[in-house]
Design a protein around this motif. Structure first.
Motif, PDB file in Angstrom:
ATOM      1  N   ARG A   1       0.831  -1.213   0.000  1.00  0.00           N
ATOM      2  CA  ARG A   1       0.000   0.000   0.000  1.00  0.00           C
ATOM      3  C   ARG A   1       0.854   1.247   0.000  1.00  0.00           C
ATOM      4  NH1 ARG A   1      -3.200  -2.874   3.883  1.00  0.00           N
ATOM      5  NH2 ARG A   1      -2.333  -1.581   5.564  1.00  0.00           N
TER       6      ARG A   1
ATOM      7  N   ASP B   1      -4.770   0.829  -2.714  1.00  0.00           N
ATOM      8  CA  ASP B   1      -5.444   0.062  -1.676  1.00  0.00           C
ATOM      9  C   ASP B   1      -5.590  -1.391  -2.137  1.00  0.00           C
ATOM     10  OD1 ASP B   1      -7.756  -0.131  -3.336  1.00  0.00           O
ATOM     11  OD2 ASP B   1      -8.509   1.764  -2.549  1.00  0.00           O
ATOM     12  N   GLU B   2      -6.095  -2.217  -1.242  1.00  0.00           N
ATOM     13  CA  GLU B   2      -6.128  -3.657  -1.514  1.00  0.00           C
ATOM     14  C   GLU B   2      -7.158  -4.045  -2.562  1.00  0.00           C
ATOM     15  OE1 GLU B   2      -5.924  -6.258   1.875  1.00  0.00           O
ATOM     16  OE2 GLU B   2      -4.865  -4.746   3.059  1.00  0.00           O
ATOM     17  N   GLU B   3      -8.051  -3.126  -2.918  1.00  0.00           N
ATOM     18  CA  GLU B   3      -9.039  -3.403  -3.962  1.00  0.00           C
ATOM     19  C   GLU B   3      -8.522  -3.029  -5.348  1.00  0.00           C
ATOM     20  OE1 GLU B   3     -10.039  -1.842  -0.951  1.00  0.00           O
ATOM     21  OE2 GLU B   3     -10.499  -3.916  -0.365  1.00  0.00           O
TER      22      GLU B   3
END
Length: 228
Positions: free
Chosen positions: A60, A66-68
């Motif tokens: 990140r 972000d993780e999406e």
């Protein structure tokens, strides 16, 4: 919570940022990932302060995603590959820790590790540094990782000690929470990987080690008092 004192039978350490300074392995891996993504090097201290948060946090901050985000997991796996290639090349015990481990052995105080670092990286690192703890508990070994207390409860069983006969040391809030939930005496490692704006003194640990060299006095206060 009362210090175990003369009843101390075991010490359990978090790994990254508490027992071993591993940041110098992570920093070049993160910088290489950035380079492969056409990004310039970033401030090394920012990487260092995030090491205890794991690979997802490092991706990140490294790529500002972000993780999406698309390909996040691919980037994380690439980071882990880069880390595995350099694992243990620069990592080292914190100052005074080698002597402390020898003192624990001399006093017949067992010591172990409870970490959120996966076993596939933990064991090679320990072997690289020639460390042989009596217990190593990784997230692979439990149903719930820290801050859940399961890792510490398992560690105490493997070290054949009661919860109140052991001390847990860690450099993250989740470490202190895990120790408190287990019912253990806790020491916060303020010398570890603390993020900007955070403070080990705010976690509610029973004691705080400003330097790794302070650990002996915190683990064996009766010996320190004997010199006063």
């Amino acid at each position: 919570m009362m210090h175990p004192g003369a009843q101390l039978r075991a010490v359990i350490f978090d790994l990254d940022g508490t027992l071993i300074d591993t940041a110098d392995d992570f920093i070049p891996a993160v910088q290489q990932l950035r380079s492969e993504c056409d990004r310039p090097p970033m401030e090394a201290q920012r990487i260092r302060s995030s090491v205890s948060n794991g690979s997802r946090a490092l991706v990140r901050i490294a790529l500002d995603i972000d993780e999406e985000a698309p390909h996040f997991e691919a980037h994380r796996q690439r980071l882990l590959t880069l880390y595995a290639e350099i694992l243990g090349h620069h990592a080292a015990l914190y100052p005074g820790v080698a002597a402390l481990l020898q003192q624990l052995n001399d006093k017949n105080v067992a010591w172990g590790i409870a970490t959120n670092k996966p076993r596939e990286y933990t064991i090679p690192l320990l072997e690289k540094l020639g460390l042989t703890p009596a217990s190593v508990v990784c997230p692979d070994d439990v149903a719930q990782a820290k801050p859940h207390p399961e890792s510490l409860e398992k560690g105490c069983r493997e070290l054949r000690c009661g919860i109140r006969e052991a001390i847990y040391l860690g450099d993250h809030l989740r470490d202190i929470q895990a120790g408190q939930r287990a019912g253990m005496y806790t020491i916060a490692a303020a010398y570890g990987y603390i993020e900007s704006g955070d403070s080990a003194h705010s976690w509610g640990a029973d004691a705080v080690a400003q330097r790794s060299e302070d650990l002996h006095g915190l683990l064996f206060p009766q010996e320190e008092q004997a010199y006063v």
